[in-house]
Write a protein that holds these residues in place. Structure first.
Motif, short mmCIF file in Angstrom:
data_model
loop_
_atom_site.label_atom_id
_atom_site.label_comp_id
_atom_site.label_asym_id
_atom_site.label_seq_id
_atom_site.Cartn_x
_atom_site.Cartn_y
_atom_site.Cartn_z
N LEU A 31 22.48 -27.42 -7.76
CA LEU A 31 21.91 -26.56 -8.81
C LEU A 31 22.93 -25.54 -9.31
N LYS A 32 24.19 -25.91 -9.31
CA LYS A 32 25.27 -25.04 -9.82
C LYS A 32 25.38 -23.73 -9.04
N SER A 33 25.28 -23.80 -7.75
CA SER A 33 25.39 -22.61 -6.90
C SER A 33 26.78 -22.56 -6.27
N ILE A 74 25.01 -17.69 5.51
CA ILE A 74 25.76 -18.17 4.36
C ILE A 74 25.32 -17.36 3.15
N GLN A 75 26.29 -16.80 2.43
CA GLN A 75 25.99 -16.05 1.22
C GLN A 75 26.29 -16.95 0.02
N MET A 76 25.31 -17.01 -0.89
CA MET A 76 25.46 -17.85 -2.06
C MET A 76 25.10 -17.07 -3.32
N GLN A 77 25.61 -17.58 -4.42
CA GLN A 77 25.20 -17.09 -5.74
C GLN A 77 24.62 -18.28 -6.48
N LEU A 78 23.38 -18.14 -6.91
CA LEU A 78 22.70 -19.21 -7.61
C LEU A 78 22.89 -19.00 -9.11
N ASN A 79 23.50 -19.95 -9.74
CA ASN A 79 23.77 -19.87 -11.18
C ASN A 79 22.78 -20.78 -11.90
N ASP A 80 22.16 -20.25 -12.92
CA ASP A 80 21.18 -20.99 -13.70
C ASP A 80 20.04 -21.49 -12.81
N PHE A 81 19.50 -20.59 -12.01
CA PHE A 81 18.39 -20.91 -11.11
C PHE A 81 17.17 -20.18 -11.61
N TRP A 82 16.12 -20.90 -11.96
CA TRP A 82 14.92 -20.32 -12.57
C TRP A 82 15.30 -19.51 -13.81
N SER A 83 16.30 -19.99 -14.52
CA SER A 83 16.82 -19.33 -15.73
C SER A 83 17.48 -17.99 -15.42
N LEU A 84 17.79 -17.75 -14.18
CA LEU A 84 18.51 -16.54 -13.77
C LEU A 84 19.96 -16.91 -13.49
N ASN A 85 20.87 -16.07 -13.88
CA ASN A 85 22.27 -16.30 -13.60
C ASN A 85 22.74 -15.26 -12.60
N GLY A 86 23.35 -15.69 -11.52
CA GLY A 86 23.89 -14.77 -10.54
C GLY A 86 22.89 -14.26 -9.52
N LEU A 87 21.83 -15.03 -9.26
CA LEU A 87 20.84 -14.64 -8.25
C LEU A 87 21.47 -14.76 -6.85
N SER A 88 21.37 -13.70 -6.08
CA SER A 88 21.94 -13.69 -4.72
C SER A 88 20.99 -14.36 -3.74
N LEU A 89 21.55 -15.14 -2.84
CA LEU A 89 20.79 -15.79 -1.78
C LEU A 89 21.58 -15.69 -0.50
N THR A 90 20.94 -15.23 0.56
CA THR A 90 21.53 -15.27 1.89
C THR A 90 20.70 -16.23 2.73
N LEU A 91 21.36 -17.24 3.26
CA LEU A 91 20.68 -18.21 4.11
C LEU A 91 21.05 -17.89 5.55
N ARG A 92 20.03 -17.57 6.35
CA ARG A 92 20.24 -17.24 7.76
C ARG A 92 19.69 -18.34 8.65
N ILE A 93 20.38 -18.60 9.73
CA ILE A 93 19.99 -19.63 10.68
C ILE A 93 19.30 -18.94 11.86
N VAL A 94 18.10 -19.42 12.19
CA VAL A 94 17.30 -18.83 13.26
C VAL A 94 17.02 -19.92 14.30
N LYS A 95 17.35 -19.63 15.57
CA LYS A 95 17.11 -20.60 16.64
C LYS A 95 16.28 -19.96 17.74
N GLU A 96 15.25 -20.67 18.14
CA GLU A 96 14.42 -20.28 19.27
C GLU A 96 14.47 -21.40 20.29
N ASN A 97 13.80 -21.23 21.43
CA ASN A 97 13.86 -22.24 22.49
C ASN A 97 13.33 -23.60 22.06
#
Length: 192
Positions: A31-33, A74-97
Protein backbone atom coordinates in the motif's frame (compact mmCIF):
# COMPACT_ATOMS: atom_id res chain seq x y z
CA UNK A 1 -1.67 10.78 28.17
CA UNK A 2 -0.88 9.33 24.79
CA UNK A 3 -3.43 9.63 22.06
CA UNK A 4 -2.88 6.35 20.29
CA UNK A 5 -5.38 4.17 18.49
CA UNK A 6 -4.31 0.56 18.97
CA UNK A 7 -5.28 -2.23 16.61
CA UNK A 8 -4.34 -5.65 17.98
CA UNK A 9 -4.05 -8.85 15.96
CA UNK A 10 -3.70 -11.98 18.09
CA UNK A 11 -2.62 -15.58 17.42
CA UNK A 12 -2.05 -18.71 19.44
CA UNK A 13 1.39 -20.33 19.40
CA UNK A 14 0.49 -22.74 16.59
CA UNK A 15 1.23 -19.86 14.18
CA UNK A 16 4.74 -18.91 13.01
CA UNK A 17 5.56 -15.45 14.43
CA UNK A 18 8.03 -14.58 11.69
CA UNK A 19 5.75 -15.61 8.81
CA UNK A 20 2.75 -13.74 10.21
CA UNK A 21 4.82 -10.58 10.79
CA UNK A 22 6.17 -10.79 7.25
CA UNK A 23 2.61 -11.08 5.89
CA UNK A 24 1.45 -7.99 7.80
CA UNK A 25 4.48 -5.92 6.80
CA UNK A 26 4.11 -6.97 3.16
CA UNK A 27 0.44 -5.98 3.29
CA UNK A 28 1.40 -2.42 4.24
CA UNK A 29 4.35 -2.26 1.85
CA UNK A 30 1.95 -3.14 -0.97
CA UNK A 31 0.00 0.00 0.00
CA UNK A 32 2.91 2.36 -0.76
CA UNK A 33 4.22 2.39 2.81
CA UNK A 34 7.79 2.96 3.94
CA UNK A 35 9.64 1.45 6.88
CA UNK A 36 11.86 4.08 8.44
CA UNK A 37 13.06 2.38 11.62
CA UNK A 38 13.27 -0.84 13.58
CA UNK A 39 14.09 -1.54 17.21
CA UNK A 40 14.71 -4.87 18.92
CA UNK A 41 15.28 -5.38 22.63
CA UNK A 42 18.14 -7.79 23.18
CA UNK A 43 17.28 -8.35 26.85
CA UNK A 44 14.15 -9.03 28.89
CA UNK A 45 14.37 -5.74 30.80
CA UNK A 46 14.44 -3.61 27.64
CA UNK A 47 17.77 -2.00 28.55
CA UNK A 48 19.80 -3.06 25.49
CA UNK A 49 18.22 -2.20 22.12
CA UNK A 50 19.43 -2.82 18.60
CA UNK A 51 18.16 0.06 16.45
CA UNK A 52 18.39 0.74 12.76
CA UNK A 53 17.06 3.49 10.52
CA UNK A 54 16.25 3.28 6.83
CA UNK A 55 19.11 5.55 5.77
CA UNK A 56 21.77 3.39 7.44
CA UNK A 57 23.82 1.01 5.27
CA UNK A 58 23.20 -1.91 7.63
CA UNK A 59 19.39 -1.54 7.59
CA UNK A 60 17.97 -5.05 7.28
CA UNK A 61 14.46 -6.10 8.16
CA UNK A 62 15.15 -9.41 9.92
CA UNK A 63 11.76 -10.95 10.76
CA UNK A 64 13.28 -13.77 12.79
CA UNK A 65 15.33 -11.38 14.92
CA UNK A 66 12.28 -9.19 15.48
CA UNK A 67 10.08 -12.08 16.59
CA UNK A 68 12.54 -14.19 18.56
CA UNK A 69 14.08 -11.50 20.77
CA UNK A 70 12.21 -9.92 23.66
CA UNK A 71 10.49 -6.91 22.11
CA UNK A 72 10.37 -5.64 18.57
CA UNK A 73 9.06 -2.48 16.99
CA UNK A 74 8.79 -1.26 13.41
CA UNK A 75 8.08 2.37 12.52
CA UNK A 76 6.31 2.97 9.24
CA UNK A 77 4.86 5.82 7.25
CA UNK A 78 1.72 4.96 5.34
CA UNK A 79 1.43 6.88 2.10
CA UNK A 80 -1.95 7.18 0.42
CA UNK A 81 -3.65 5.13 3.14
CA UNK A 82 -7.36 5.91 3.58
CA UNK A 83 -6.59 8.97 1.43
CA UNK A 84 -4.13 10.15 4.08
CA UNK A 85 -0.53 10.86 3.18
CA UNK A 86 2.16 10.37 5.81
CA UNK A 87 0.11 8.51 8.43
CA UNK A 88 2.42 7.20 11.16
CA UNK A 89 2.20 3.57 12.22
CA UNK A 90 4.20 1.78 14.88
CA UNK A 91 3.95 -1.99 14.78
CA UNK A 92 4.88 -3.62 18.09
CA UNK A 93 5.46 -7.32 18.66
CA UNK A 94 3.90 -8.79 21.81
CA UNK A 95 4.76 -12.29 23.08
CA UNK A 96 3.17 -14.15 25.95
CA UNK A 97 3.61 -17.76 27.10
CA UNK A 98 0.77 -19.30 25.09
CA UNK A 99 -0.02 -16.60 22.50
CA UNK A 100 1.41 -13.63 20.63
CA UNK A 101 0.26 -10.72 18.57
CA UNK A 102 1.02 -7.49 16.82
CA UNK A 103 -0.11 -4.04 17.93
CA UNK A 104 -0.56 -1.47 15.20
CA UNK A 105 -0.49 1.95 16.85
CA UNK A 106 -1.86 4.91 14.88
CA UNK A 107 -1.74 8.53 16.02
CA UNK A 108 -5.37 9.32 16.80
CA UNK A 109 -5.06 13.03 15.99
CA UNK A 110 -3.92 12.27 12.44
CA UNK A 111 -7.07 10.22 11.93
CA UNK A 112 -9.48 12.60 13.68
CA UNK A 113 -8.22 15.53 11.61
CA UNK A 114 -9.65 13.76 8.57
CA UNK A 115 -12.44 11.43 9.72
CA UNK A 116 -15.22 11.10 12.28
CA UNK A 117 -15.04 8.44 15.02
CA UNK A 118 -17.80 6.44 13.34
CA UNK A 119 -15.97 6.41 10.01
CA UNK A 120 -12.67 5.45 11.69
CA UNK A 121 -14.53 2.52 13.30
CA UNK A 122 -15.66 1.29 9.89
CA UNK A 123 -12.25 1.86 8.28
CA UNK A 124 -10.58 -0.17 11.06
CA UNK A 125 -13.07 -3.02 10.68
CA UNK A 126 -12.52 -3.04 6.91
CA UNK A 127 -8.73 -2.98 7.45
CA UNK A 128 -8.89 -5.99 9.80
CA UNK A 129 -11.04 -7.95 7.35
CA UNK A 130 -8.60 -7.13 4.56
CA UNK A 131 -5.57 -8.15 6.65
CA UNK A 132 -7.31 -11.47 7.34
CA UNK A 133 -6.84 -12.23 3.64
CA UNK A 134 -3.06 -12.40 4.22
CA UNK A 135 -2.86 -13.71 7.79
CA UNK A 136 -5.49 -15.84 9.57
CA UNK A 137 -5.38 -14.49 13.15
CA UNK A 138 -7.58 -15.75 16.02
CA UNK A 139 -9.04 -12.37 16.99
CA UNK A 140 -8.47 -8.65 16.50
CA UNK A 141 -9.46 -5.60 18.52
CA UNK A 142 -9.33 -1.84 18.43
CA UNK A 143 -9.36 0.62 21.32
CA UNK A 144 -7.64 3.71 22.67
CA UNK A 145 -4.04 3.05 23.79
CA UNK A 146 -4.64 -0.68 24.36
CA UNK A 147 -2.45 -3.68 24.94
CA UNK A 148 -2.77 -7.34 24.06
CA UNK A 149 -3.78 -8.86 27.38
CA UNK A 150 -5.95 -11.87 26.66
CA UNK A 151 -5.20 -15.31 25.36
CA UNK A 152 -7.42 -16.44 22.49
CA UNK A 153 -8.85 -19.00 24.92
CA UNK A 154 -10.23 -16.24 27.21
CA UNK A 155 -13.30 -15.59 25.07
CA UNK A 156 -15.56 -14.38 27.92
CA UNK A 157 -12.98 -11.77 28.98
CA UNK A 158 -12.52 -10.58 25.40
CA UNK A 159 -16.15 -9.72 24.73
CA UNK A 160 -16.16 -6.69 27.01
CA UNK A 161 -12.46 -5.81 26.99
CA UNK A 162 -12.16 -3.60 23.92
CA UNK A 163 -14.16 -0.96 22.08
CA UNK A 164 -14.26 -3.19 18.99
CA UNK A 165 -13.65 -6.94 18.91
CA UNK A 166 -13.45 -8.80 15.59
CA UNK A 167 -13.74 -12.58 15.58
CA UNK A 168 -13.34 -14.54 12.35
CA UNK A 169 -16.04 -17.17 11.96
CA UNK A 170 -15.11 -20.79 11.33
CA UNK A 171 -16.66 -20.88 7.84
CA UNK A 172 -17.02 -17.34 6.45
CA UNK A 173 -17.36 -13.80 7.70
CA UNK A 174 -16.74 -12.12 11.03
CA UNK A 175 -18.49 -11.37 14.27
CA UNK A 176 -17.93 -7.71 15.09
CA UNK A 177 -18.70 -6.66 18.66
CA UNK A 178 -18.89 -2.93 19.37
CA UNK A 179 -18.96 -2.07 23.07
CA UNK A 180 -20.54 0.98 24.71
CA UNK A 181 -17.50 3.27 24.32
CA UNK A 182 -15.87 4.61 21.18
CA UNK A 183 -12.32 3.92 20.07
CA UNK A 184 -11.15 7.24 21.53
CA UNK A 185 -11.73 5.75 25.00
CA UNK A 186 -13.95 8.66 26.10
CA UNK A 187 -17.00 9.04 23.89
CA UNK A 188 -20.09 6.86 24.36
CA UNK A 189 -21.05 4.86 21.32
CA UNK A 190 -24.39 5.71 19.78
CA UNK A 191 -26.28 2.42 19.45
CA UNK A 192 -28.54 2.26 16.42
Amino acid sequence: MTNILSLGIVYDNSFDKSEELQSIIQYFLNLKSDIFGIKVSMDEDGENWLESERNEKNFILDYTLLTEKYFGEIQMQLNDFWSLNGLSLTLRIVKENDFFGYLLDFEMEQLLNQYSLDLINELIIDLVKDIYNVTKFIYAFCDHDSEIEYSPSQYKDLVEAYSILILPREKNGFDVIKNNWQIDGITSRNKI
